[in-house]
Design a protein around this motif. Structure first.
Motif, PDB file in Angstrom:
ATOM      1  N   GLY A 225       0.822  -1.194   0.000  1.00 47.64           N
ATOM      2  CA  GLY A 225       0.000   0.000   0.000  1.00 47.64           C
ATOM      3  C   GLY A 225       0.861   1.251   0.000  1.00 47.64           C
ATOM      4  O   GLY A 225       2.072   1.186  -0.226  1.00 47.64           O
ATOM      5  N   PRO A 226       0.290   2.392   0.271  1.00 47.78           N
ATOM      6  CA  PRO A 226       1.036   3.644   0.231  1.00 47.78           C
ATOM      7  C   PRO A 226       1.962   3.804   1.448  1.00 47.78           C
ATOM      8  O   PRO A 226       1.849   3.065   2.434  1.00 47.78           O
ATOM      9  N   ILE A 227       2.827   4.771   1.373  1.00 46.31           N
ATOM     10  CA  ILE A 227       3.675   5.125   2.506  1.00 46.31           C
ATOM     11  C   ILE A 227       2.900   6.082   3.407  1.00 46.31           C
ATOM     12  O   ILE A 227       2.294   7.044   2.940  1.00 46.31           O
ATOM     13  N   LYS A 398     -11.442   8.083   2.134  1.00 43.68           N
ATOM     14  CA  LYS A 398     -10.985   7.699   0.803  1.00 43.68           C
ATOM     15  C   LYS A 398      -9.896   8.659   0.346  1.00 43.68           C
ATOM     16  O   LYS A 398     -10.061   9.876   0.419  1.00 43.68           O
ATOM     17  N   ILE A 399      -8.785   8.100  -0.113  1.00 44.52           N
ATOM     18  CA  ILE A 399      -7.705   8.934  -0.652  1.00 44.52           C
ATOM     19  C   ILE A 399      -7.241   8.351  -1.994  1.00 44.52           C
ATOM     20  O   ILE A 399      -6.831   7.202  -2.071  1.00 44.52           O
ATOM     21  N   PRO A 400      -7.333   9.111  -3.078  1.00 40.62           N
ATOM     22  CA  PRO A 400      -6.816   8.644  -4.365  1.00 40.62           C
ATOM     23  C   PRO A 400      -5.315   8.853  -4.450  1.00 40.62           C
ATOM     24  O   PRO A 400      -4.806   9.940  -4.184  1.00 40.62           O
ATOM     25  N   VAL A 401      -4.608   7.795  -4.790  1.00 36.85           N
ATOM     26  CA  VAL A 401      -3.156   7.857  -4.947  1.00 36.85           C
ATOM     27  C   VAL A 401      -2.787   7.125  -6.225  1.00 36.85           C
ATOM     28  O   VAL A 401      -3.024   5.919  -6.354  1.00 36.85           O
ATOM     29  N   GLN A 402      -2.236   7.858  -7.182  1.00 36.25           N
ATOM     30  CA  GLN A 402      -1.777   7.277  -8.448  1.00 36.25           C
ATOM     31  C   GLN A 402      -2.871   6.411  -9.091  1.00 36.25           C
ATOM     32  O   GLN A 402      -2.698   5.218  -9.337  1.00 36.25           O
ATOM     33  N   TYR A 406      -7.610   4.388  -2.144  1.00 41.17           N
ATOM     34  CA  TYR A 406      -7.440   3.625  -0.906  1.00 41.17           C
ATOM     35  C   TYR A 406      -8.516   4.043   0.091  1.00 41.17           C
ATOM     36  O   TYR A 406      -8.945   5.193   0.120  1.00 41.17           O
ATOM     37  N   ARG A 407      -8.902   3.090   0.915  1.00 41.62           N
ATOM     38  CA  ARG A 407      -9.936   3.350   1.917  1.00 41.62           C
ATOM     39  C   ARG A 407      -9.412   2.910   3.293  1.00 41.62           C
ATOM     40  O   ARG A 407      -8.828   1.836   3.421  1.00 41.62           O
ATOM     41  N   PHE A 408      -9.637   3.741   4.279  1.00 39.26           N
ATOM     42  CA  PHE A 408      -9.211   3.383   5.624  1.00 39.26           C
ATOM     43  C   PHE A 408     -10.203   3.928   6.643  1.00 39.26           C
ATOM     44  O   PHE A 408     -10.982   4.840   6.368  1.00 39.26           O
ATOM     45  N   ALA A 409     -10.181   3.326   7.822  1.00 44.44           N
ATOM     46  CA  ALA A 409     -11.024   3.771   8.939  1.00 44.44           C
ATOM     47  C   ALA A 409     -10.127   4.324  10.033  1.00 44.44           C
ATOM     48  O   ALA A 409      -8.946   3.977  10.119  1.00 44.44           O
ATOM     49  N   ASN A 432     -18.583  -7.172   1.716  1.00 41.28           N
ATOM     50  CA  ASN A 432     -17.285  -7.056   1.061  1.00 41.28           C
ATOM     51  C   ASN A 432     -16.376  -6.169   1.906  1.00 41.28           C
ATOM     52  O   ASN A 432     -16.840  -5.231   2.568  1.00 41.28           O
ATOM     53  N   LYS A 433     -15.090  -6.444   1.866  1.00 44.69           N
ATOM     54  CA  LYS A 433     -14.155  -5.677   2.673  1.00 44.69           C
ATOM     55  C   LYS A 433     -14.006  -4.279   2.086  1.00 44.69           C
ATOM     56  O   LYS A 433     -13.639  -4.118   0.929  1.00 44.69           O
ATOM     57  N   GLN A 434     -14.295  -3.266   2.919  1.00 46.29           N
ATOM     58  CA  GLN A 434     -14.262  -1.897   2.433  1.00 46.29           C
ATOM     59  C   GLN A 434     -13.113  -1.082   3.036  1.00 46.29           C
ATOM     60  O   GLN A 434     -12.950   0.099   2.717  1.00 46.29           O
ATOM     61  N   THR A 435     -12.314  -1.710   3.872  1.00 40.95           N
ATOM     62  CA  THR A 435     -11.259  -1.003   4.582  1.00 40.95           C
ATOM     63  C   THR A 435      -9.909  -1.628   4.252  1.00 40.95           C
ATOM     64  O   THR A 435      -9.717  -2.837   4.422  1.00 40.95           O
ATOM     65  N   ASP A 436      -8.979  -0.798   3.807  1.00 42.66           N
ATOM     66  CA  ASP A 436      -7.640  -1.294   3.470  1.00 42.66           C
ATOM     67  C   ASP A 436      -6.728  -1.350   4.694  1.00 42.66           C
ATOM     68  O   ASP A 436      -5.849  -2.201   4.770  1.00 42.66           O
ATOM     69  N   TRP A 437      -6.906  -0.425   5.611  1.00 45.47           N
ATOM     70  CA  TRP A 437      -6.146  -0.461   6.860  1.00 45.47           C
ATOM     71  C   TRP A 437      -6.900   0.345   7.913  1.00 45.47           C
ATOM     72  O   TRP A 437      -7.856   1.054   7.608  1.00 45.47           O
ATOM     73  N   LEU A 438      -6.472   0.210   9.135  1.00 38.42           N
ATOM     74  CA  LEU A 438      -7.096   0.908  10.258  1.00 38.42           C
ATOM     75  C   LEU A 438      -6.086   1.864  10.880  1.00 38.42           C
ATOM     76  O   LEU A 438      -4.917   1.520  11.058  1.00 38.42           O
ATOM     77  N   VAL A 439      -6.558   3.055  11.193  1.00 38.44           N
ATOM     78  CA  VAL A 439      -5.757   4.033  11.928  1.00 38.44           C
ATOM     79  C   VAL A 439      -6.315   4.141  13.338  1.00 38.44           C
ATOM     80  O   VAL A 439      -7.533   4.101  13.532  1.00 38.44           O
ATOM     81  N   ASN A 440      -5.432   4.237  14.311  1.00 38.64           N
ATOM     82  CA  ASN A 440      -5.860   4.589  15.668  1.00 38.64           C
ATOM     83  C   ASN A 440      -5.083   5.815  16.107  1.00 38.64           C
ATOM     84  O   ASN A 440      -3.857   5.798  16.159  1.00 38.64           O
TER      85      ASN A 440
END
Length: 568
Positions: A225-227, A398-402, A406-409, A432-440
């Protein structure tokens, strides 16, 4: 009274010590597999039950007072109230264990059910307290904790408690076995005990096999995924004292954030919870002048994002209105995360915290029992009514990269200790899985101690991180933690806490990042697997709670007139 109950008192103290050292920051995790043995032996001594109940409560109370000491510096009345409540679970276990053993129920089966039942209730009442679960002691045992994607963290607790129950059962059976007659061969192990040992060993082997299988298959289901950059502040928070000026905190965060961007070029940078001490809601920004501190913060974040990076910040929000006295007021108030986007396109995506902290962000029972408000205020760290509103939407950013979206919660503060909250972010309505990663994002600066110019870490920082590990495994999501005072880190979808990073100024070893200011940047890995736990939830815990409640009801019913129980 003490002399008559010296054995159970000693057993309870020994278990309390073992249950302490198995958890972070001590992490003597192998002792977890025997930590409950003294407790159960103390419960099953041939003493009257009422003194056992009393002493179990007293020692349990001391255990909680010492292990959540970090809450004392936030609110001493709240700390005492929580510990007084949590201590009741040991007497509950005493009642239920005696009842189960009286009915000849095997300990290797009944003990884990009762332990999971009490832990589940611990995670529910007063919005839940998801710390110091038995399974959390194994957060570094990566192979064992993979079963969390089926049973949650409770599955690990169940396995550890099962081993404790088996060992206790064997000790009891061998101690009650008749001594061999001189000249005769000692009696063989009972077939039932042999069966219990084989079954437990097979269960452990199955868990390890499953764990290695899930770990080995991970590369086939993951992609790069992204940096992501993480900025960690180091500000001790005390409600009764003046903290670092908010302008200083913001400037330090902005400086580190720009260094992170210019050095590592991440696509997303994350700031901790409430480190932008302002209301960044659009309705509020429209009503304040350009020279207001909040507007200065907002404009600085817009300029930073326009450099070409998404910036997620912890802040406040609410619906602002102008009152009859021409004073700006907030009709609602939230603990929020706002996403600043490059070129400031459209309204900013944001998430309002759903799971609020009792006595910290809201007063329980205030609406039902308003006449108790002044009394309840004593339990908070504030001298005023600091009440927030709970969010309702499980926002997916949602963040568009290249040319890829990407989708995250984003969970805030203790939400990552609550599995029922986190799993609701993961799947859409079609499963369906809608989250690519989780932020806390978290502000754990409440739980550190300031001594002169130094900030000293408390046990909460590592305990919070350990609990978060299980959210990663349960939902097969990488988790990026960003916490004021630490511990900021990247946890992959197998629950492994990653040491090191692509670039940064924090310590390379994650556990050593407590009470540091700095940043790091690393690439997140996206796992496409959907787990049983994500779909079905805490089924194991629900079943154990039902069994626990039945055992409690039947134990109380049978308690009258029962002074001694023969466990032969």
């Amino acid at each position: 009274m003490i002399k008559k109950n010296i054995l159970p008192i000693f057993c309870f103290i020994l278990s309390a010590i073992l249950l302490t050292v198995i958890q972070p920051p001590y992490c003597v995790s192998f002792l977890a597999w025997i930590a409950l043995v003294p407790f159960v032996l103390g419960v099953l001594t041939n003493n009257k039950i009422r003194p056992i109940l009393l002493w179990s409560y007293i020692i349990s109370l001391i255990y909680w007072l010492l292990n959540v000491y970090w809450l004392m510096q936030v609110t001493m009345p709240g700390w005492l109230t929580l510990c007084i409540y949590m201590a009741f679970y040991w007497p509950v276990l005493v009642l239920c264990l005696r009842f189960c053993c009286e009915r000849k129920m095997p300990l290797w089966f009944s003990l884990p059910i009762l332990i999971i039942g009490t832990e589940a209730l611990q995670g529910v009442f007063f919005k839940g307290f998801g710390y110091l679960m038995l399974g959390h002691s194994q957060f570094r045992n990566i192979a064992i904790i993979q079963i969390a994607d089926i049973f949650g963290a409770a599955g690990v607790s169940f396995l550890v408690a099962m081993v404790n129950g088996l060992i206790t059962q064997l000790i009891i059976d061998f101690s009650l076995a008749p001594a061999p007659v001189a000249g005769e061969r000692p009696p063989r192990m009972a077939a039932v005990n042999l069966f219990r040992i084989v079954l437990t060993v097979c269960t452990i082997c199955a868990v390890l096999f499953y764990g290695r299988y899930r770990i080995n298959q991970t590369p086939a289901f993951t992609q790069a995924g992204p940096i992501i950059g993480v900025v960690q502040s180091n500000v001790a928070v005390e409600a009764s004292k003046e903290c670092e000026p908010v302008e200083t905190t913001f400037l330090n965060m902005l400086v580190d954030s720009r260094k992170c961007f210019l050095t590592a070029h991440p696509q997303l940078i994350i700031w901790p919870e409430t480190m932008v001490d302002a209301v960044l809601d659009e309705s509020y920004l429209k009503l304040i002048p350009q020279d207001d501190t909040t507007m200065i913060f907002h404009n600085a974040l817009v300029r930073h994002a326009n450099e070409g990076v998404y910036v997620l910040v912890g802040t406040f929000s609410g619906q602002a209105v102008v009152g009859d006295d021409n004073v700006i007021k907030l009709k609602t108030s939230y603990n929020s995360a706002f996403l600043y986007e490059p070129n400031d396109i459209g309204s900013r995506q944001h998430y309002n915290k759903i799971q609020l902290v009792p006595f910290g962000e809201f007063l329980p029972f205030r609406d039902w029992l308003p006449f108790l408000q002044k009394l309840l205020m004593i339990l908070t760290p504030y001298t005023y009514d600091y009440t927030l509103d709970a969010g309702t939407d499980y926002t997916i950013f949602k963040i568009p990269v290249q040319n890829k979206i990407y989708r995250f919660a984003c969970s805030i503060c203790f939400e990552d200790t609550q599995p029922r909250i986190i799993r609701r972010f993961v799947l859409d309505k079609n499963q369906n899985k809608q989250t690519d990663w989780l932020v806390n994002i978290s502000n754990d600066g409440w739980f550190v101690k300031k001594s002169g110019d130094n900030i000293i870490a408390g046990g909460e920082l590592s305990q919070h991180m350990a609990a978060c590990v299980f959210r990663a495994v349960e939902n097969r999501l990488s988790v990026i933690r960003c916490a004021n005072t630490g511990i900021s880190c990247l946890i992959d979808s197998t629950g492994k806490i990653k040491n090191g990073f692509i670039d940064g100024t924090l310590e390379k070893k994650a556990i050593q990042r407590a009470c540091q200011r700095g940043w790091f940047a690393d690439a997140v890995v996206i796992d496409k697997r959907i787990t049983f736990f994500t779909k079905q939830g805490q089924i194991l815990e629900i079943g154990c709670v039902i069994c626990l409640i039945l055992a409690v009801v039947m134990s109380i019913y049978k308690l009258k007139g029962r002074q001694k129980v023969n466990y032969d």
